[in-house]
Write a protein that holds these residues in place. Structure first.
Motif, PDB file in Angstrom:
ATOM      1  N   LEU A 183       0.824  -1.210   0.000  1.00  0.00           N
ATOM      2  CA  LEU A 183       0.000   0.000   0.000  1.00  0.00           C
ATOM      3  C   LEU A 183       0.856   1.257   0.000  1.00  0.00           C
ATOM      4  N   ALA A 184       1.902   1.257   0.839  1.00  0.00           N
ATOM      5  CA  ALA A 184       2.777   2.420   0.920  1.00  0.00           C
ATOM      6  C   ALA A 184       3.489   2.666  -0.402  1.00  0.00           C
ATOM      7  N   VAL A 220      -5.408   5.301   0.220  1.00  0.00           N
ATOM      8  CA  VAL A 220      -5.156   4.831   1.582  1.00  0.00           C
ATOM      9  C   VAL A 220      -3.730   5.172   2.016  1.00  0.00           C
ATOM     10  N   ASP A 221      -3.599   5.753   3.199  1.00  0.00           N
ATOM     11  CA  ASP A 221      -2.302   6.034   3.804  1.00  0.00           C
ATOM     12  C   ASP A 221      -1.910   4.832   4.652  1.00  0.00           C
ATOM     13  N   ALA A 222      -0.905   4.090   4.213  1.00  0.00           N
ATOM     14  CA  ALA A 222      -0.530   2.842   4.887  1.00  0.00           C
ATOM     15  C   ALA A 222      -0.122   3.049   6.337  1.00  0.00           C
ATOM     16  N   THR A 223       0.344   4.251   6.680  1.00  0.00           N
ATOM     17  CA  THR A 223       0.791   4.492   8.057  1.00  0.00           C
ATOM     18  C   THR A 223      -0.366   4.514   9.043  1.00  0.00           C
ATOM     19  N   THR A 224      -1.594   4.623   8.543  1.00  0.00           N
ATOM     20  CA  THR A 224      -2.756   4.669   9.439  1.00  0.00           C
ATOM     21  C   THR A 224      -3.527   3.353   9.475  1.00  0.00           C
ATOM     22  N   VAL A 225      -3.110   2.375   8.689  1.00  0.00           N
ATOM     23  CA  VAL A 225      -3.847   1.112   8.597  1.00  0.00           C
ATOM     24  C   VAL A 225      -3.578   0.239   9.823  1.00  0.00           C
TER      25      VAL A 225
END
Length: 319
Positions: free
Chosen positions: A218-219, A262-267
């Motif tokens: 995702l990132a 989608v921001d992977a750091t918030t998943v």
């Protein structure tokens, strides 16, 4: 990264690639099984995903343990990994919920068994039914890949950058890593996601590591999209040779653009809690009484309340 690298490849580890790798005329997107394998389908013909943000999207990611070189059908072998991934089009929030492959659950029409056996009994559709009955979550899409498909797609995007959280040495999976940020080849990414022998938490830690691969994917997708939004369609088209689907082009595009936000750091990356147990002579995972709370959390808005989050299976190993 060159233009030839397929966006779909990214989705091998995540729904990102799964969704995005198809966006070419879906009527001609049937790919021979001999090719690296990725398949995405609607879970229910009568159910319409809510891209307007009124509810989250739920995608079931299934990793088949088929050895395609031996002629095994990826749709009728055991599910080596099973994850629900949620996407909220309105907020951009996302979460991953992984199931230990030995989870002892009710399989509709087949009685109680290990969750990874549902695909042997009835293919991806039965895995969807099993997960929906267990969790109460209605799945929008299912995505299936195999060992060969996973490794091939990672190769096509030139590897996957991931922060390996702890040392891993496992002769069974081939994992041989020291901690730190590194670029993994397709074979290395597969080994990272399959290792369950060199981490004390076993299958729980393995499921969490598979989630880490999804987050890395995702990132990587998001960064490339932010650098040049125009590359998204190029990568989507390039993914065609890896994919088969019956979904129409417009639906693939909606899903791809939703995922790219989608921001992977918030998943949130969560594994359903359980304990090792025995069912006769079988070693199983008995899911704990706290699991239904996680299911209800995810069903409600696609994410988990912090107060209900279980301890990470590999927390004690992370440097």
């Amino acid at each position: 990264m060159t233009r030839r690298r397929a966006l779909a490849a990214i989705v091998v580890a995540t729904v990102v690639a799964a969704a995005a790798g198809l966006a070419v005329d879906a009527r001609t997107a049937r790919i021979a099984r001999a090719m690296p394998f990725l398949q995405i389908e609607a879970a229910h013909a009568e159910h319409l995903p809510a891209y307007d943000g009124t509810r989250p999207l739920f995608v079931l990611l299934i990793g088949s343990d088929a050895r395609e070189d031996d002629g095994e059908d990826p749709t009728r072998t055991r599910a080596d990994s099973i994850h629900i991934v949620s996407f909220d089009p309105a907020t951009g929030r996302s979460a991953i919920l992984g199931f230990p492959r030995d989870s002892w659950v009710d399989i509709p029409g087949f009685g109680t068994g290990k969750i990874n056996g549902a695909m042997v009994d009835g293919g991806p559709d039965l895995v969807v039914q099993t997960v929906e009955q267990l969790t109460g979550i209605t799945i929008d899409y299912w995505v299936l890949t195999s060992f060969k498909g996973f490794a091939g797609m990672i190769e096509d995007i030139g590897g996957l950058t991931i922060d390996v959280p702890f040392a891993m040495q496992d002769s069974y999976s081939g994992a041989d890593f020291q901690p730190g940020v590194q670029r993994l080849t397709g074979a290395q990414a597969l080994a990272f996601g399959r290792d369950r022998h060199s981490i004390p938490s076993g299958d729980f830690g393995r499921s969490e590591n598979q989630g880490r691969l999804m987050l890395a994917a995702l990132a990587q997708l998001r960064q490339e999209f932010l650098d040049d939004p125009g590359t998204l369609l190029t990568y989507i088209a390039a993914g065609l040779r890896h994919t088969q689907t019956s979904l129409p082009l417009d639906e693939i595009l909606r899903l791809a653009f939703t995922v790219s936000k989608v921001d992977a750091t918030t998943v949130q990356n969560v594994v359903v809690p359980g304990v090792s147990a025995m069912a006769g002579s079988l070693s199983i995972v008995q899911l704990t009484s706290t699991a239904p709370t996680l299911y209800a959390d995810m069903a409600a808005d696609g994410v988990f309340d912090d107060a209900n989050l279980p301890t990470s299976p590999t927390a004690s190993l992370i440097r």
